[in-house]
Structure formats: C-alpha cells, structure tokens
Write a protein that holds these residues in place. Structure first.
Motif, PDB file in Angstrom:
ATOM      1  N   ASP A  96       0.763  -0.951  -0.238  1.00  0.00           N
ATOM      2  CA  ASP A  96       0.116  -0.332   0.074  1.00  0.00           C
ATOM      3  C   ASP A  96       0.963   1.434   0.200  1.00  0.00           C
ATOM      4  OD1 ASP A  96       0.416   0.149   3.031  1.00  0.00           O
ATOM      5  OD2 ASP A  96      -0.813  -0.413   3.499  1.00  0.00           O
ATOM      6  N   LEU A  97       1.933   1.334   0.651  1.00  0.00           N
ATOM      7  CA  LEU A  97       3.351   2.502   0.593  1.00  0.00           C
ATOM      8  C   LEU A  97       3.338   3.113  -0.646  1.00  0.00           C
ATOM      9  CD1 LEU A  97       4.849   2.605   4.412  1.00  0.00           C
ATOM     10  CD2 LEU A  97       3.170   4.375   3.615  1.00  0.00           C
ATOM     11  N   TYR A  98       3.978   2.154  -1.234  1.00  0.00           N
ATOM     12  CA  TYR A  98       4.269   2.289  -2.877  1.00  0.00           C
ATOM     13  C   TYR A  98       3.108   2.926  -3.982  1.00  0.00           C
ATOM     14  CZ  TYR A  98       7.600  -0.461  -0.987  1.00  0.00           C
ATOM     15  OH  TYR A  98       9.411  -0.906  -0.513  1.00  0.00           O
ATOM     16  N   ILE A  99       1.752   1.648  -3.387  1.00  0.00           N
ATOM     17  CA  ILE A  99       0.638   3.020  -4.631  1.00  0.00           C
ATOM     18  C   ILE A  99       0.334   4.372  -3.807  1.00  0.00           C
ATOM     19  CG2 ILE A  99      -1.852   2.680  -4.600  1.00  0.00           C
ATOM     20  CD1 ILE A  99      -1.890  -0.336  -4.304  1.00  0.00           C
ATOM     21  N   LEU A 100       0.887   4.037  -2.285  1.00  0.00           N
ATOM     22  CA  LEU A 100       0.692   5.697  -1.388  1.00  0.00           C
ATOM     23  C   LEU A 100       1.913   6.451  -2.677  1.00  0.00           C
ATOM     24  CD1 LEU A 100      -0.947   7.810   0.144  1.00  0.00           C
ATOM     25  CD2 LEU A 100       0.783   6.639   2.034  1.00  0.00           C
ATOM     26  N   ALA A 101       2.878   6.065  -2.524  1.00  0.00           N
ATOM     27  CA  ALA A 101       4.260   6.757  -3.256  1.00  0.00           C
ATOM     28  C   ALA A 101       3.926   6.833  -4.657  1.00  0.00           C
ATOM     29  CB  ALA A 101       4.889   6.081  -2.698  1.00  0.00           C
ATOM     30  N   GLY A 102       3.109   6.324  -5.214  1.00  0.00           N
ATOM     31  CA  GLY A 102       3.384   6.934  -6.401  1.00  0.00           C
ATOM     32  C   GLY A 102       2.019   7.496  -7.012  1.00  0.00           C
ATOM     33  N   LEU A 103       0.888   7.375  -6.479  1.00  0.00           N
ATOM     34  CA  LEU A 103       0.023   8.418  -6.563  1.00  0.00           C
ATOM     35  C   LEU A 103       0.457  10.008  -5.921  1.00  0.00           C
ATOM     36  CD1 LEU A 103      -3.347   6.494  -5.121  1.00  0.00           C
ATOM     37  CD2 LEU A 103      -2.908   7.033  -7.516  1.00  0.00           C
ATOM     38  N   SER A 104       1.659   9.670  -5.277  1.00  0.00           N
ATOM     39  CA  SER A 104       1.515  11.246  -4.979  1.00  0.00           C
ATOM     40  C   SER A 104       2.883  11.701  -5.364  1.00  0.00           C
ATOM     41  CB  SER A 104       2.363  11.086  -3.538  1.00  0.00           C
ATOM     42  OG  SER A 104       1.193  10.728  -1.946  1.00  0.00           O
TER      43      SER A 104
END
Length: 703
Positions: A96-104
């Motif tokens: 989930d953190l990587y998805i969060l980082a991608g969106l951000s």
C-alpha cells in the motif's frame, strides 16, 4: 462640451454653424474627456491578445489540475496511516505504501508544477514569495515521505503534500478567474482603425487600397458611415463627425474644408475628400496607444500583502528549520528525530489557509462589487482605493450628462416659457443636431404638444425656420441677431455666455420672442458625490479639455476644489503626475479614450460606464451605471475588503505562529510534541475560519 469655446455675443462675428455650433479645429477635440489603459499587473509584457489568452489558459489549467488532483487526493488520504489512525480503521495491505508513493509522485509533479515553476522564477528574481513557500513545503513533504517509504525512520507526510497542492490549486484557480477579465484595451484601440480606404487616383476614380499602402498627401474619399482611415485635412465636403470614441467629445462635430480629422472617427453625414497628413505611426490614435503602453511600464507594481506574508514565512521556515535541527542534534537526539522535527516545522510553516485567505476575500468582494455596479479589473489598484486623498474628475459624461439639455428659457414677449419651447421644438423636430435634440427632449419632459409646420427651411450657418399657424418662426444663433441689429435686454444672455452656454433665439414674424440657453447638463448625483468626498477629507479636482468658463461654472455648481481647464489629452497625464507630486494618492475618473494615459498614471483609474469599450477595457475599475456616487462605494468596499484580508492573514498565519514552536518541540521536555494529526486538525480549522470570515463580507452595505 466644446460648443462654446468663444463667447456668443451679439456684437461678435458669427461663430456658430447651426445656431451656435462652432467649427472645431484639430486641437478643439483632442482636449476632451476620455479613458484609461493600464493593464493587469500579471500581463505586463504580454499586451493585448496574448495576455488575455494567457490568462484564459491559466484559469483552465488551474481548474483542470484542481479536479485531477482532487481525484488522486481521496485515495492518498484513505491510504495514509495517520488518517486511518485518526478514523480508527486499519486498511493496510501489502504494497500500500508504494501505491501511496506512486499517487503522491503524480500529485507532486502534475499538481505542484505551477508552484515549482513559480518558485524558480521568484528565486531567480531574488523575490521569494507565495510560490517559493508552497514549493518548499511540498518538496520537503514529498522527498521526506519518499525517504520514509524507502526505509528512513519517520512518518510519511503524503497526505500533507496532497491537501496542500489541492488547496493551493483551488486558491490560484479562484484568483486567476478574477484576474481573467484581463485587459484587451490595446487590441480594441488598434481595431478602431479601418484596414482599407478609398483612394482617389489622379484621373478622379477611386480604388480600394490597404491603409498600409497610403502615403502622406494621398486623397481619400470617406463616405457617410465610414471611419476616417488616417489623420488628415478635409479638402472637399462638409459633415458631422463623431469623435466620441477618441476624444470624449459627446456631440458630433461639424467639419468642413481645411478642418482636421482624426483616424478612427466616424463620418456621420456627407461624403468627404481628405488629404492624408499623418501615417499610422504618427496618428493621434497611435500616440494614445504608445502613451498607454508607456504608462503601463511606469506603473508601480503593488506587491500583494499575501505575497509579503509568504515571503516572511519562507524566511521564518528556513530559520526555524535550521534552528530546530541544530537544537535537537545539540541535545543529543538522533539524526532521524532531528530531521523529523525539522521537516514538521518547515511543512507546517506553509499555511493552507494562506492560499485561500486572499482569493476567497477577492472573489466575494468581486461578486459584491458587481452586484453594486462596480467591475473590478485590477486588484492592487482597488486595494489602494482605500487610501485615496484626491479624486480627479473628467467633466463631460462623468460629472455632466455628456449631452445638451435646456438650462434656461427667457421670454421677450407675453408668451410663456412652454409656448416658446413648443414652437422651437416644432421647428427643430426635423433636425438631427444636438441642440435640436436638447430642445426636443425638454419639450417631451414638459409634455408639450408639437404644432403642425409647413415651409421648413434651413438658413445656412445661422439656424432654421418654418411656418406654424401662418406665422414665420425662426430659431437662430446670436450671430443672426447681431447681423440683423436686433437689440434686446442682454443681461441674461451675457450671464449665460459667461457660463459658456449655447444660446438660441426664437423670432416670430421678425419679432424677437424668446431665448433658450443650453449646456451639457450636470448630473444630479455629482453634487452629492463631492459633498460626501469632502466629509471623508478627499479633495475633488476637475481636469477637462473644455473651456475655462464652462469648467468654472460646473465646478461652482457642484463644489469642486480645484479646476484645470483647456488641458490637452497629452497634458492630462502630466497634470496627474503634478498632483501626485504634492504627496496625494489620486483616483481619476473618465469615459473616453484620450484620458487613457492619465488614467494609467493615476493610482486608481475609474471608467464611467457610459463611456467607450476602450475606456472600460483599460480601467482599473468600471462604474456600470455612470453614477459618480458609485466612486464612494469603491472607497468603502476597498476599506472593508482590506480589513477582511488582514483578518484572514492573521487567522491563516496565526495558527502557524502558534504551531511552529510546538512542531519544533519546545514543549518536548514536558512530553508535548505537536503530532502531525493534531497539526492537520488545527490546519483545517484555520482554513474553515478563513473561509467563513471571507463570506461575512457579504453583509457589507453601501454607504
């Protein structure tokens, strides 16, 4: 108005064409009232079309970015551990953190791009402001959070990055939308000139040619209804020429052989042959355009107070960040902790509320002002309006109606005023002349009946006549009276002439029966406006191209403090500068084109709505109703808006001033450290307060 440059005395030579309408010379009408061309602060080097497109494009850009970022912000918030803790849920899943980082990452580069670019420009000019502050906060939040994702010990701040970008985009979208009525003045000015002309060849035939191909000395044919292609001199023909767009002269001017004409003015009646004297570059209109451009360059750039606040916050954030890091390291904290504290401080220094503080107040005050008939085109000038010390009024069309009206009627027989007016109006009924219109309007206002008339005839240069009830009725100029040697009690006539009024006489069967005085009528609201200005200790000054007598008469009627009359358009800007040199903050009002440079020079340029499109396009503020009293509303609203702005800035930055030391860990020894969650709540609170406070401006009532 220029009808009465010379006194109309019975013993003088004839000076009016149609009962008192003079031939105007070239200078006569350059000296008239008109309007301003200062451009938006944002499109200084970007005149006309480019500037307008540029702003339209930016509005669309900020709007689109806002909605795209909004869609990305929702999952960023839902995936943020801090928001989940706050909501008491656990939606963690692998990666989930990587998805969060991608969106951000997308939000940072796509949504944050205008701010990063803006910060680069600000820093290059060594003027850090709003853009630098935003760019610093989002960059620190982004890179720090990325470090956390890849193993650095701390809490990521992606939610902070996303909400900051989102709110700042919203603020800029609102702001750009209010700027987007950017000035198209120079473009409109240039479009006044026709692109082709009818040139008369040596064999007498006419050919249509491009204006660029015309040389000085060429002869051009200008038909009724056409615009003068260039400045020149009439060599054949006589006509009424409408110069109101260029000179503010409200009445069409009668011109004949040897009179000058201005490119862009409209030929009303007869066909004219003109000899070209000036090409496009030297034309009157081009000089006005050049003066406007020049004035724009010299206009001081008012720096937004928000930008000032942002600049200080930027320096405070840097200092606080450095101090925080040094202090934490020196008391033995780990580098991780010191960096975490430093980042929190620097991110918190950029207030979300600051991005909305000004735009929200601005959009409310723009809507409010529109409701009250004021169109604000340039914010910094509108904000300055609260400090005005003197208002310079142009006369024709601003303080006066800009059209002839009957001011006095005198009878020399047992006939009453109404009878004299109804006879005069009947004879004048077929004439297109401004004096005729004035007399007819007065007769209509008094509900007078017009008579049957026969044998209408124009007496060249002196007036008109007709037969009513078998009596010969003449309406003639003072020149005719003196030529015929008719003597009369001229006490009133002399007084009216002193006041610069135009007088016509009614003769019935060769006997003098009455006199009618006409002048540009003073608006009823002008006097009240000047009284109100005096109550606020604001000086009222008149700057007009009209003759001194007319100007002094009008000034006396309404209580003007200072009068500058017979001022040519190119001297108007100098006069404004002269008045400013006395240490006064000056507002200027006008309604045509030739005041444009003067209006740009003034601290606040105000166009009166009945004026030209150019006047409106180039003013800082436009009065829709042509009512001078609305000027007072500008001053009140400017004061109220400024106060709201200051309150909002205090709310927006006050939270930060309180939060920065807590984020830095001043109370850490007592176990109190501002967690990002609490910071977020406080931040939302200050944003809400700022939004509500801006809405309270709606309760504003005009004085």
């Amino acid at each position: 108005m220029n009808h009465h440059k010379k006194e109309a005395h019975p013993d003088q030579e004839e000076n009016h064409n149609h009962h008192g309408q003079e031939e105007h010379t070239h200078h006569d009408h350059h000296d008239h009232e008109s309007h301003n061309g200062s451009h938006d602060e944002h499109d200084h080097d970007n005149h006309g079309h480019g500037a307008h497109d540029h702003h339209g494009h930016m509005v669309t850009e900020f709007r689109n970015k806002f909605f795209v970022v909004l869609i990305f912000t929702i999952p960023i918030l839902l995936l943020s551990p801090m928001i989940q803790d706050f909501m008491g849920v656990d939606w963690h899943f692998a990666g989930d953190l990587y998805i969060l980082a991608g969106l951000s990452t997308f939000v940072y580069f796509y949504g944050g791009w205008p701010f990063l670019k803006g910060a680069f420009d600000e820093l290059r000019n060594r003027e850090p402001g709003m853009m630098t502050l935003i760019a610093m906060a989002i960059s620190i939040a982004f890179f720090y959070s990325m470090a956390v994702v890849f193993g650095f010990n701390g809490e990521q701040l992606f939610w902070e990055l996303a909400t900051l970008v989102l709110i700042m985009l919203l603020g800029h979208w609102i702001e750009m939308r209010s700027i987007n009525n950017a000035s198209k003045a120079l473009e409109s000015l240039a479009s006044l000139m026709p692109s082709t002309a009818n040139r008369i060849a040596e064999n007498g035939e006419t050919e249509e040619v491009q204006v660029d191909a015309i040389k000085a000395g060429d002869l051009l044919l200008v038909k009724p209804g056409e615009k003068m292609p260039l400045d020149g001199k009439i060599v054949k023909g006589k006509s009424q020429i409408d110069e109101s767009m260029l000179t503010g002269e409200s009445v069409p001017v009668t011109k004949s052989v040897n009179d000058e004409v201005i490119g862009g003015s409209i030929n009303r009646e007869g066909s004219l042959t003109i000899e070209v004297e000036k090409l496009m570059d030297e034309s009157y209109l081009n000089q006005v355009i050049e003066m406007v451009k020049e004035s724009q360059k010299t206009k001081s750039k008012t720096q937004d107070i928000t930008n000032q606040a942002a600049k200080w916050l930027f320096y405070i954030a840097l200092a606080a960040g450095i101090i925080t890091f040094i202090v934490w390291i020196s008391i033995g904290a780990t580098v991780d902790t010191a960096i975490q504290r430093t980042v929190t401080v620097m991110v918190i220094t950029c207030p979300h509320a600051l991005g909305l503080a000004a735009p929200l107040v601005i959009s409310v005050s723009t809507a409010l002002s529109a409701k009250h008939g004021l169109l604000i085109r340039k914010r910094p000038q509108f904000e300055r309006a609260r400090n005005i010390d003197a208002v310079i009024f142009d006369k024709t069309g601003t303080l006066t109606e800009g059209k002839f009206g009957v001011t006095d009627v005198q009878t020399f027989s047992d006939m009453d005023e109404n009878k004299i007016l109804s006879y005069a109006a009947t004879v004048e009924n077929d004439s297109e002349h401004p004096i005729a219109t004035g007399i007819l309007n007065e007769a209509m206002q008094r509900k007078l009946k017009l008579h049957e008339m026969t044998h209408f005839n124009s007496i060249t240069g002196v007036g008109i006549e007709g037969t009513i009830d078998n009596r010969n009725i003449k309406v003639v100029s003072p020149g005719y009276i003196s030529e015929q040697g008719i003597s009369f009690d001229d006490q009133n006539f002399n007084k009216w002439s002193e006041q610069g009024k135009t007088v016509v006489f009614l003769i019935i069967d060769e006997e003098l029966s009455g006199a009618i005085a006409l002048a540009d009528k003073i608006k009823e609201s002008s006097k009240q406006t000047v009284e109100q200005l005096h109550k606020r200790n604001i000086k009222a000054i008149m700057l007009t191209g009209d003759n001194r007598k007319v100007a002094n008469y009008v000034a006396e009627q309404i209580g003007i403090d200072e009068v500058y009359a017979e001022v040519l358009p190119d001297q108007k800007a100098e006069k404004v500068t002269e008045i400013q040199k006395r240490g006064l903050v000056v507002a200027m009002t006008g309604d045509g084109i030739n005041d444009a440079p003067a209006l740009t020079k003034a601290d606040v340029g105000i166009a009166v709505g009945a004026g030209t499109d150019i006047a409106m396009d180039s003013a800082d503020i436009v009065l829709v109703d042509s009512n001078p009293k609305d000027i007072l509303a500008i001053f009140s609203l400017s004061k109220r808006t400024f106060n709201k702005l200051v309150q909002n800035l205090i709310w927006a930055t006050g939270y930060n001033i309180f939060a920065i030391p807590l984020a830095a860990g001043v109370l850490a020894p007592w176990g109190i450290v501002l967690s990002p969650a609490v910071g977020a709540i406080l931040m939302s609170l200050s944003t809400i307060i700022v939004a509500i406070n801006a809405q309270l401006l709606h309760r504003f009532e005009m004085d």
